[in-house]
Design a protein around this motif. Structure first.
Motif, PDB file in Angstrom:
ATOM      1  N   ARG A   1      52.802  43.331  21.293  1.00 27.53           N
ATOM      2  CA  ARG A   1      52.674  44.266  22.414  1.00 27.53           C
ATOM      3  C   ARG A   1      52.738  43.507  23.746  1.00 27.53           C
ATOM      4  NH1 ARG A   1      50.150  49.309  22.593  1.00 27.53           N
ATOM      5  NH2 ARG A   1      49.354  48.950  20.473  1.00 27.53           N
ATOM      6  N   GLY A   2      53.488  44.097  24.709  1.00 28.91           N
ATOM      7  CA  GLY A   2      53.538  43.556  26.064  1.00 28.91           C
ATOM      8  C   GLY A   2      54.552  42.454  26.282  1.00 28.91           C
TER       9      GLY A   2
ATOM     10  N   LEU B   1      63.450  52.202  24.670  1.00 29.61           N
ATOM     11  CA  LEU B   1      64.347  51.701  23.659  1.00 29.61           C
ATOM     12  C   LEU B   1      63.571  50.946  22.576  1.00 29.61           C
ATOM     13  CD1 LEU B   1      65.891  48.518  25.151  1.00 29.61           C
ATOM     14  CD2 LEU B   1      65.072  50.286  26.690  1.00 29.61           C
ATOM     15  N   SER B   2      64.196  50.841  21.400  1.00 31.91           N
ATOM     16  CA  SER B   2      63.524  50.176  20.286  1.00 31.91           C
ATOM     17  C   SER B   2      64.566  49.632  19.320  1.00 31.91           C
ATOM     18  CB  SER B   2      62.599  51.147  19.556  1.00 31.91           C
ATOM     19  OG  SER B   2      62.018  50.527  18.417  1.00 31.91           O
TER      20      SER B   2
ATOM     21  N   ASP C   1      54.521  49.272  23.155  1.00 32.64           N
ATOM     22  CA  ASP C   1      53.698  49.169  21.950  1.00 32.64           C
ATOM     23  C   ASP C   1      54.405  48.198  21.008  1.00 32.64           C
ATOM     24  OD1 ASP C   1      55.760  50.674  20.645  1.00 32.64           O
ATOM     25  OD2 ASP C   1      54.802  52.511  21.402  1.00 32.64           O
ATOM     26  N   ASP C   2      54.046  48.214  19.752  1.00 34.75           N
ATOM     27  CA  ASP C   2      54.592  47.230  18.827  1.00 34.75           C
ATOM     28  C   ASP C   2      56.088  47.373  18.592  1.00 34.75           C
ATOM     29  OD1 ASP C   2      52.159  46.057  18.553  1.00 34.75           O
ATOM     30  OD2 ASP C   2      51.625  47.088  16.679  1.00 34.75           O
ATOM     31  N   THR C   3      56.642  48.561  18.826  1.00 34.39           N
ATOM     32  CA  THR C   3      58.068  48.766  18.504  1.00 34.39           C
ATOM     33  C   THR C   3      58.908  49.278  19.673  1.00 34.39           C
ATOM     34  OG1 THR C   3      57.578  51.001  17.711  1.00 34.39           O
ATOM     35  CG2 THR C   3      57.581  49.205  16.076  1.00 34.39           C
ATOM     36  N   HIS C   4      58.306  49.669  20.796  1.00 33.70           N
ATOM     37  CA  HIS C   4      59.061  50.264  21.909  1.00 33.70           C
ATOM     38  C   HIS C   4      58.949  49.421  23.181  1.00 33.70           C
ATOM     39  CE1 HIS C   4      58.306  53.793  19.278  1.00 33.70           C
ATOM     40  NE2 HIS C   4      59.542  54.115  19.643  1.00 33.70           N
ATOM     41  N   HIS C   5      60.070  49.361  23.871  1.00 33.31           N
ATOM     42  CA  HIS C   5      60.125  48.732  25.193  1.00 33.31           C
ATOM     43  C   HIS C   5      60.546  49.765  26.236  1.00 33.31           C
ATOM     44  CE1 HIS C   5      59.947  44.179  24.638  1.00 33.31           C
ATOM     45  NE2 HIS C   5      59.557  44.702  23.483  1.00 33.31           N
TER      46      HIS C   5
END
Length: 493
Positions: free
Chosen positions: A473-474, A465-466, A405-409
Motif C-alpha cells: 500500500r502507498g 488503475l490496477s 490499496d493493495d491492488t489499485h493505484h
C-alpha cells in the motif's frame, strides 16, 4: 465735314483752307479717347474743371450735363464737349478704381466679359485643362505652405477634399503612365482605405479604417505580425490530426481532422501531404461564441476545383452562399443571422468530389490573403477542445501513480492547456497500458487489468488503475502506454 466711322474724327477735305484746324481737332479727340480714363462719374459739371478733364456722365444728368447720360464729357478749350460711346469702348474710372466696357447700350463692369479670377471655370498650368480635369498642371514640383501668423495667418495648413455623399468617392489617385497604381481616401463609403493595383483594373485594399468605430483591418494580410488576428477558424489547413484520421468516410457528426466534423449526412474527406483537401459531402466547424450576429463575414478557400456551398449560422437559421470554382482565393460574403447569439457553425459542402486548400473565415466584405499561424499555436488552439493523451512513442510514460490499496493505484493527468470545459474520456482498452511498481523485488512492469476514468476538470483528470497484482500500500508507480494506448479527452462543442 466728313468724319471717320468709329471715333468720328474730322477728315481734311480736298483743297480745304486752314487744314490745320481740322487736323488739330482730330488730334484733340484722339488725345481724349485713346487710353481713355475718367476722373469719375458726375451728374453735373464741376464748378472749376481743369483743362482736358474727362468725366463719365451719370445715367441721370442735370445742369450742363442734362441729356448726355452715358457719354464722355471732355472739358476742352474752356467748354464741355460730349463724346458718344460705341460698343467695345473701354475706360478706367479713377474714382471707383474700376474698368468699364460699353456694350453698345450701356457701360458694364469688365468682369461681365472676363471671368473673375476666384471663379475660373478652368485653369491649366503648363498643360490644357478639359471638361473632366478642369484644373490641370504639368510641372515637376509644387509647394503648399502655411500662411504664417506674422503675415496675418494661423500658421496652419489644411488641404480639404469633399464629396457629396457617403456613396461617392473622394480620394488621391497615384498613377504610372496614366494607369492607376495606388489610391487613398473614402472610396464608395466613409471608411478610409489605402488600396493598390498592379494593372489599374484590379484593386486590393491594404488598409481599411472603419468610420463608425475607428477599427483598422488589413484585408490583404499583414505578414510578420502576430497571428490569429483575422481567421476565426481553428485548424484551417486541417494539418492538426490528433485523432490520427487517415482520411476517408466520416459518419454523421464524427470528427476527423481536429475541429472539423462531418455533417448530418456524413462526408468523405482526405488531405494530401502538401495540404490539398478532397471533399465529398459536408463538413463543419462550430466557433465558440464569436459575437458575430448581424456581422458581414467572408468565407474563402484557395483554388477550389468546383463550386462549394457554404453557410454560416446557428441552430436552424443560416445564411448561405456559393464559393465559385477558380484559381487563387475564391470567396462568398454572408451576413451572419441576428439569431446567432452564441456559438456559430460554419459549413462547407461539395456536391461531388472537390479539391481546395486553406479555409478562412473573417469579418468584412472582402477576402484577404490566407493567414498562416505557427503550427504549435494551431495545435494549442485545438487542444482547448480535444487532446489525445498517450499518442507518442511506444512505452511512453503517461503519469506517476500513488497506491490506494493493495491492488489499485490512482493517477492525476495534467492537460497541456486548459480545456474549454471538463472533458469526457473513453480510454482505449486496459490492455493497451501498463503500470510499473517497485514490489520490494525491484521495478516490475505489468499490463493493466483495470483502467477507470473517475473525473476531470478543465486542467486535470483522475484515473484508477490496477494490474490485479498485490503491491505494498502507498507505493509509487509509473503509468505507461503501449503503442495503441489512447486517452481521448473530448470537450468539443
Amino acid at each position: 465735314m466728313t468724319t471717320t466711322n468709329h471715333l468720328a474724327l474730322p477728315l481734311i477735305a480736298a483743297a480745304q483752307a486752314m487744314k490745320h484746324v481740322t487736323h488739330n481737332e482730330a488730334l484733340a479727340l484722339l488725345d481724349a479717347l485713346v487710353h481713355l480714363a475718367v476722373a469719375g462719374t458726375a451728374a453735373d459739371a464741376p464748378a472749376e474743371p481743369a483743362e482736358g478733364m474727362r468725366l463719365l456722365v451719370d445715367p441721370a444728368p442735370t445742369g450742363a450735363f442734362a441729356g448726355q447720360a452715358g457719354r464722355i464729357a471732355l472739358f476742352d478749350a474752356g467748354a464741355w464737349r460730349f463724346l458718344a460711346p460705341q460698343a467695345g469702348w473701354r475706360l478706367y474710372d479713377a474714382a471707383a478704381d474700376a474698368v468699364l466696357v460699353h456694350d453698345g447700350a450701356a457701360w458694364r463692369p469688365i468682369g461681365d466679359f472676363v471671368p473673375d479670377p476666384v471663379e475660373l471655370p478652368q485653369l491649366g498650368i503648363g498643360t490644357a485643362p478639359d471638361a473632366t480635369n478642369r484644373l490641370a498642371a504639368k510641372l515637376n514640383a509644387a509647394l503648399f505652405t502655411a500662411l504664417r501668423a506674422a503675415e496675418g495667418g494661423s500658421g496652419d495648413l489644411r488641404f480639404v477634399l469633399d464629396k457629396e455623399g457617403a456613396a461617392g468617392t473622394v480620394s488621391q489617385l497615384y498613377q504610372a503612365g496614366f494607369s492607376g497604381r495606388a489610391e487613398t481616401g473614402l472610396i464608395g463609403d466613409d471608411d478610409f482605405r489605402i488600396r493598390v493595383s498592379a494593372d489599374g483594373a484590379t484593386w486590393r485594399d491594404g488598409l481599411r479604417i472603419a468610420a463608425a468605430t475607428g477599427e483598422a483591418s488589413f484585408p490583404s494580410g499583414l505578414p510578420g505580425l502576430g497571428a490569429g488576428w483575422r481567421n476565426l477558424l481553428i485548424n484551417p489547413t486541417f494539418a492538426v490530426n490528433q485523432r490520427g484520421f487517415a482520411g476517408g468516410a466520416l459518419a454523421a457528426g464524427a470528427y476527423g481532422f481536429d475541429r472539423w466534423k462531418a455533417g448530418a449526412a456524413g462526408a468523405t474527406l482526405s488531405r494530401a501531404w502538401e495540404g490539398t483537401l478532397t471533399l465529398t459531402g459536408l463538413v463543419e466547424q462550430v466557433i465558440e461564441s464569436p459575437d458575430l450576429r448581424g456581422e458581414t463575414v467572408t468565407l474563402s478557400v484557395s483554388d477550389p476545383s468546383g463550386p462549394l456551398s457554404v453557410s454560416v449560422g446557428a441552430d436552424t437559421v443560416f445564411a448561405s452562399g456559393t464559393i465559385p470554382a477558380g484559381a487563387g482565393r475564391r470567396a462568398a460574403t454572408l451576413q451572419v443571422p441576428w439569431e446567432a447569439v452564441g456559438d456559430v457553425t460554419v459549413r462547407i459542402e461539395a456536391a461531388s468530389e472537390t479539391t481546395f486548400r486553406q479555409v478562412q473565415l473573417e469579418a468584412g466584405a472582402s477576402p484577404s490573403a490566407f493567414e498562416r499561424r505557427p503550427p504549435g499555436l494551431e495545435e494549442t488552439l485545438c487542444r482547448r477542445y480535444f487532446w489525445m493523451g498517450g499518442l507518442d512513442a511506444t512505452n511512453r510514460s503517461i503519469a506517476p501513480t500513488a497506491g490506494l490499496d493493495d491492488t489499485h493505484h490512482q493517477a492525476l493527468i495534467a492537460f497541456p492547456v486548459a480545456m474549454r470545459a471538463a472533458p469526457a474520456c473513453i480510454p482505449s482498452g486496459a490492455g493497451d497500458f501498463a503500470l510499473a511498481v517497485d514490489d520490494d523485488t525491484g521495478w516490475a512492469e505489468r499490463t493493466l487489468t483495470l483502467l477507470e476514468f473517475l473525473e476531470a476538470g478543465r486542467e486535470t483528470a483522475r484515473f484508477r488503475l490496477s494490474t490485479g497484482i498485490v503491491t505494498p500500500r502507498g507505493r509509487a508507480g509509473q503509468w505507461r502506454a503501449y503503442g495503441s494506448g489512447r486517452l481521448p479527452f473530448d470537450a468539443e462543442l
